[in-house]
Design an enzyme around this catalytic site. Structure first.
Site, PDB file in Angstrom:
ATOM      1  N   LYS A   1       5.322  -6.612 -15.807  1.00 22.82           N
ATOM      2  CA  LYS A   1       6.342  -6.628 -16.856  1.00 22.82           C
ATOM      3  C   LYS A   1       7.260  -7.838 -16.712  1.00 22.82           C
ATOM      4  CE  LYS A   1       9.223  -3.309 -14.367  1.00 22.82           C
ATOM      5  NZ  LYS A   1       9.729  -1.954 -14.363  1.00 22.82           N
TER       6      LYS A   1
ATOM      7  N   THR B   1       7.973  -9.514  -6.353  1.00 15.57           N
ATOM      8  CA  THR B   1       9.207  -9.716  -5.591  1.00 15.57           C
ATOM      9  C   THR B   1       9.040 -10.852  -4.592  1.00 15.57           C
ATOM     10  OG1 THR B   1       9.788  -7.390  -5.814  1.00 15.57           O
ATOM     11  CG2 THR B   1      10.802  -8.584  -3.996  1.00 15.57           C
TER      12      THR B   1
ATOM     13  N   LYS C   1      13.132 -17.668   2.121  1.00 16.46           N
ATOM     14  CA  LYS C   1      12.733 -18.638   3.147  1.00 16.46           C
ATOM     15  C   LYS C   1      13.075 -20.075   2.731  1.00 16.46           C
ATOM     16  CE  LYS C   1      12.033 -15.253   4.578  1.00 16.46           C
ATOM     17  NZ  LYS C   1      11.942 -13.863   4.181  1.00 16.46           N
TER      18      LYS C   1
ATOM     19  N   THR D   1       3.201  -1.586  -8.158  1.00 14.13           N
ATOM     20  CA  THR D   1       4.437  -1.945  -8.852  1.00 14.13           C
ATOM     21  C   THR D   1       5.587  -2.276  -7.913  1.00 14.13           C
ATOM     22  OG1 THR D   1       4.702   0.431  -9.108  1.00 14.13           O
ATOM     23  CG2 THR D   1       3.993  -0.794 -11.040  1.00 14.13           C
TER      24      THR D   1
ATOM     25  N   ILE E   1      16.805  -7.347   5.564  1.00 12.98           N
ATOM     26  CA  ILE E   1      17.341  -8.126   4.437  1.00 12.98           C
ATOM     27  C   ILE E   1      18.777  -8.568   4.723  1.00 12.98           C
ATOM     28  CG2 ILE E   1      17.939  -8.028   1.974  1.00 12.98           C
ATOM     29  CD1 ILE E   1      15.594  -5.943   1.721  1.00 12.98           C
TER      30      ILE E   1
ATOM     31  N   ASP F   1       4.513  -1.638  -1.570  1.00 11.45           N
ATOM     32  CA  ASP F   1       5.818  -0.983  -1.431  1.00 11.45           C
ATOM     33  C   ASP F   1       5.910   0.342  -2.181  1.00 11.45           C
ATOM     34  OD1 ASP F   1       6.422  -3.241  -0.051  1.00 11.45           O
ATOM     35  OD2 ASP F   1       8.156  -3.827  -1.257  1.00 11.45           O
TER      36      ASP F   1
ATOM     37  N   HIS G   1       2.358  -8.661   3.344  1.00 18.79           N
ATOM     38  CA  HIS G   1       0.986  -8.743   3.878  1.00 18.79           C
ATOM     39  C   HIS G   1       0.348  -7.367   4.037  1.00 18.79           C
ATOM     40  CE1 HIS G   1       3.995  -9.313   7.148  1.00 18.79           C
ATOM     41  NE2 HIS G   1       3.316  -8.341   7.720  1.00 18.79           N
TER      42      HIS G   1
ATOM     43  N   HIS H   1      -1.505 -26.929  25.055  1.00 22.02           N
ATOM     44  CA  HIS H   1      -0.323 -27.346  25.811  1.00 22.02           C
ATOM     45  C   HIS H   1       0.143 -28.707  25.297  1.00 22.02           C
ATOM     46  CE1 HIS H   1       2.365 -27.976  29.203  1.00 22.02           C
ATOM     47  NE2 HIS H   1       1.896 -29.218  29.233  1.00 22.02           N
TER      48      HIS H   1
END
Lengths: 447, 441
Positions: A32, A38, A48, A135, A176, A299, A308, A432
């Site tokens: 929509k 998000t 970020k 969604t 958050i 979510d 992820h 290294h």
């Protein structure tokens, strides 16, 4: 007639749509609002981007530590916001390109499930043998008086600020809230966190969070833990502290960062009787809901609120629809807090081991055991902590704080995903000098 | 003066017991009567009390050892006292016999075959005739360990199905890859799944099946007794049912007497045991054992009953049941059942039955095929009460009936004999009257 209708174009939905498209399935994707969900538009990526700018600003101010003298840096919010938009546009176009190449039809409209296998959008109906609900979530509004009043920021609006606040009160000391605290404190904002729980970042290793708290306190972030917010009024947060004493803190801005809620309104779940638990769609490890042909990921299921994880769940669901049946595994889902210093974790915490009665040993080392860390982080602290099974020596959990740790986390994810023992890790060659050597050292130290 | 701890003699027929667990360790202070060890016969588990107060200054056997009765298993005394005088001599079996893998059996000292009332113990030769576990060549075993492969899932191509090195290599070529942790767990007996759920089908710890639980000593005994019974007897089962109204009426009558002086609670099972006893007293061909091609008919009705206990099935025996009144029998049944459940029943009461009754009626079972308690020749299964249509002068009526399932050994008894016995029981049930039975001696 489609093979798959995906509702929601976030990292759960678009990746699933692309995966199914690559399997030559006829796929249609609805959103929509925007492609990328998000994560790409008002979550991971813009946060970020701003954090990177704050980081550079911070590094400029500290350049003297590395022998560089500069004039005082200036943080130009308008330019930073413009860059954020550019990044989002670039990445969104990338996703759109991938969807196109996978022959996924994209419809930018709200979709409602009106019956099993039937979706309505903009007055048109679409049919499919499978519907994947992806969604996502939106900032939650807890039942606190005044928290929904005008001018209270949530994560979405905070990302759009055009000026640096002089002071900011953040309600919520979770991931958050902490990232915004780190961002704005680096820019000179007076940040205060009010958190109901006694600890910040619940679910994260407590050694790591206590170092994180110290790190943020050095940036003048003030913590009010164990404090229940009573009311938000006139740019003031009124709360009761852990002793029950009434206190208040005023800020130019107030940020509600109390958590996220699943987005299911207007989806038509009630039309087909999809089971939910406190609003989250109930799914099996295969991604199935209780209604055959209706799947969900990300979510909106409330299982693991990470981009992820949503992607992995979406791919599992598509594999179960059209490919090799598989199940979602949550044992090695990494999580990162992009604060400065950053936090990166995977696997079990000590609290989980105790809960599950798993006997373990702990090995924790400062990141300075890796030369590169000392080279690149003048005067900074970092730590790698590993939990190892007592009986078999397998790696149970890796918990890190310090620069670069999010980029070395993937190594730990692979080790835990493959159930390696620390003695197997010892046989792996690490480059290294890199900070990743601290992870190897911690494993060697564990025995 | 030190006091030896003897492996007690648990009943006349028990020659050896397994020391299941030490509850005290050398150096521990103990008081007389303290529980110092747990022991098990082939029938039940018992707690062993300390014969004296002092310190446990030495033990002579380890957990899992099979120890002859009346052997010293340890010493209570003062610190520093010499224990060597109490040590059992080397030639006693206690030092040699361990029961970690094979079920123990009562000593052959009880000549079961010649005493008609004793149940036949499992002899050593018989125990060994049980099919052997899969054999694995030493090289194959070594290779399997190196690769972390369980040989359980591998069928051998060597002589007699022996798993050989080539089998391990062939298996490994096609078997799923295991995570390091999963390999360790497989070595510890966890079982390989059909497929792995990890990346690329890798077998992860969560995919493995839990290790098998070794049969307890008691379970092993039950297992071998059951298999022997099925292998050695020609068993078949007859089903019948009897009108339950007389039993239900009697039960109602008894309930009404509750609280009166001398009241004994008699339930349906007690009545059925009683009726079966009366029936057996008149049917020597059913109240019998078949041993070495000879039928031993019994004058006494030594009636055994299957008893569900937390540790498994126990079958206590009520000797000379035909001499007991119904209240006496009911009391005996309750006592023995309680002791069996508590684990403190005398082993002497767990052998020597002439006929067995197994009641699954309270669990709603409508009919079943009870397994004969060898060398007995028959067993009665008591089933649930249910409605059955009966044709009467007033039409078809539904009448409460109790189900009876009689398994007989056709080697010893013909079908008609068994059927006649069952018919006798049905008649006794349908004419049962409490007033006449309660006074029966």
């Amino acid at each position: 007639m489609y093979d798959l209708i995906v509702i929601g174009a976030g990292p759960g939905g678009y990746e699933a749509a692309i995966h199914a498209g690559k399997m030559k399935k006829k796929v249609i994707l609805f959103d929509k609002k925007y492609i990328g969900g998000t994560c790409l538009n008002v979550g991971c990526i813009p946060t970020k981007t701003l954090l990177k700018s704050a980081h550079v600003y911070h590094d400029c101010k500290e350049s003297g530590l590395y022998g560089i003298t500069t004039s005082a840096p200036k943080f130009n919010m308008a330019k930073v916001q413009a860059r954020k938009k550019k990044v989002i546009t670039t990445l969104t176009q990338g996703v759109e390109g991938m969807l196109k190449r996978s022959k996924v039809k994209v419809v930018k409209a709200a979709a409602t499930i009106i019956d099993k296998g039937i979706v309505e959008a903009e007055g048109k109906t679409y049919k499919a043998s499978n519907i994947l609900i992806a969604t996502g979530s939106a900032p939650a509004v807890p039942p606190i008086k005044g928290i929904d009043s005008k001018g209270i920021l949530d994560s979405t609006s905070a990302l759009g600020l055009t000026k640096i606040p002089t002071s900011l009160v953040i309600i919520g000391g979770g991931v958050i809230g902490l990232e915004f605290a780190s961002l704005f404190s680096d820019l000179g904002t007076k940040v205060t966190i009010v958190e109901m729980l006694p600890n910040i970042a619940p679910g994260i290793d407590t050694d790591v969070t206590s170092h994180l708290k110290e790190g943020l306190e050095k940036k003048k972030v003030k913590f009010n833990l164990g404090c229940a917010v009573q009311e938000v009024k006139n740019k003031t947060v009124n709360f009761k502290d852990k002793n029950g004493t009434k206190r208040s803190v005023k800020g130019e801005y107030i940020l509600n960062a109390t958590g996220r809620r699943p987005v299911t309104e207007g989806l038509g779940l009630e039309n087909i009787g999809v089971n939910t638990n406190r609003g989250n769609i109930t799914t099996s490890d295969e991604g199935k809901t209780n209604i055959p042909g209706i799947w969900a990921c990300g979510d909106v299921t409330g299982r693991c609120l990470l981009a992820h994880a949503a992607t992995a769940e979406g791919l599992v669901a598509v594999n179960n629809m059209f490919g090799t049946p598989t199940t979602m595994r949550y044992e090695a889902i990494p999580s990162v807090i992009y604060t400065n210093p950053e936090v990166a974790c995977v696997g079990k915490t000590e609290a989980q081991c105790k809960d599950e009665e798993i006997e373990y040993t702990v090995s924790a080392l400062p990141m300075a055991v890796a030369g590169r860390f000392t080279v690149e982080n003048e005067g900074k602290f970092g730590m790698v902590k590993v939990l190892v099974g007592k009986a078999y020596g397998q790696l149970l959990g890796v918990h890190m704080i310090g620069s670069h740790c999010s980029e070395i986390l993937q190594g730990a994810v692979t080790m835990i995903e493959c159930e390696m023992r620390v003695k197997d890790v010892k046989d792996i060659v690490f480059p290294h000098p890199t900070v990743s050597e601290a992870l190897k050292e911690a494993c060697i130290h564990a025995g | 003066m030190a006091t030896p701890i003897l492996m007690p003699k648990q009943g006349n027929t028990v020659e050896e017991c397994i020391l299941i667990a030490w509850k005290k360790k050398p150096g521990d202070e103990v008081s007389e009567g303290d529980i110092i060890a747990e022991i098990e016969t082939d029938k039940a588990t018992f707690e062993l009390e300390s014969p004296a107060s002092g310190e446990l200054i030495g033990t002579f056997c380890e957990e899992g050892d099979l120890v002859p009765v009346l052997t010293n298993i340890g010493v209570i005394g003062k610190k520093g006292e010499d224990i060597e005088a109490f040590r059992p001599s080397e030639d006693t079996p206690a030092e040699e016999v361990s029961v970690s893998s094979a079920p123990s059996e009562p000593s052959a000292a009880a000549p079961a075959a010649t005493t008609a009332t004793a149940s036949a113990p499992v002899t050593k030769a018989e125990a060994e005739s049980v099919p052997q576990a899969k054999t694995v060549s030493p090289r194959a075993k070594k290779l399997a360990e190196r690769y972390g492969i369980s040989t359980d899932a591998i069928s051998g191509t060597g002589p007699g199905g022996r798993v050989i090195e080539a089998d391990i290599r062939a298996y490994r070529a096609t078997a799923p890859r295991l995570s390091s942790l999963a390999k360790e767990l497989v070595k510890d007996g966890y079982r390989m799944p059909q497929k792995g759920t990890g990346i690329g089908g890798m077998v992860l710890s969560g995919d493995l099946g839990k290790p098998g639980i070794p049969l307890s000593n008691m379970r092993s005994i039950i297992a071998s007794r059951m298999m022997e019974s099925l292998q050695e007897a020609a068993q078949f089962t007859l089903n019948a049912s009897a009108p339950a109204a007389p039993l239900l009426a009697a039960r109602k009558e008894i309930k009404a007497q509750k609280g009166k002086p001398g009241f004994v609670d008699v339930n349906l099972n007690d009545m059925l045991m009683y009726i079966t006893t009366l029936g057996l007293a008149e049917s020597p061909d059913v109240n019998a054992e078949l041993i070495d091609n000879k039928i031993y008919q019994h004058d006494d009705v030594d009636i055994a009953f299957a008893c569900d206990t937390p540790k498994g099935l126990l079958v206590p025996v009520i000797k000379e049941a035909q001499k007991l009144s119904l209240p006496e029998l009911a009391t005996r049944l309750k006592t023995y059942a309680q002791e069996a459940v508590n684990g403190n029943i005398s082993p002497d009461l767990l052998s020597g039955g002439s006929f067995t009754v197994s009641n699954l009626g309270n669990l709603g079972i409508e009919s079943f095929t009870p397994i004969i308690n060898a060398p007995q020749v028959a067993i009665l299964g008591v089933c649930a009460i249910g409605l059955k249509p009966v044709k009467t002068s007033e039409g078809v009526q539904f009448v409460d009936h109790i189900g009876l399932s009689l398994t007989i050994d056709h080697q010893a008894i013909d079908g008609a004999v068994g059927a006649r016995f069952l018919k006798k029981l049905v008649e006794r049930i349908s004419t049962f009257k409490l007033s006449t039975e309660i006074s029966h001696v």
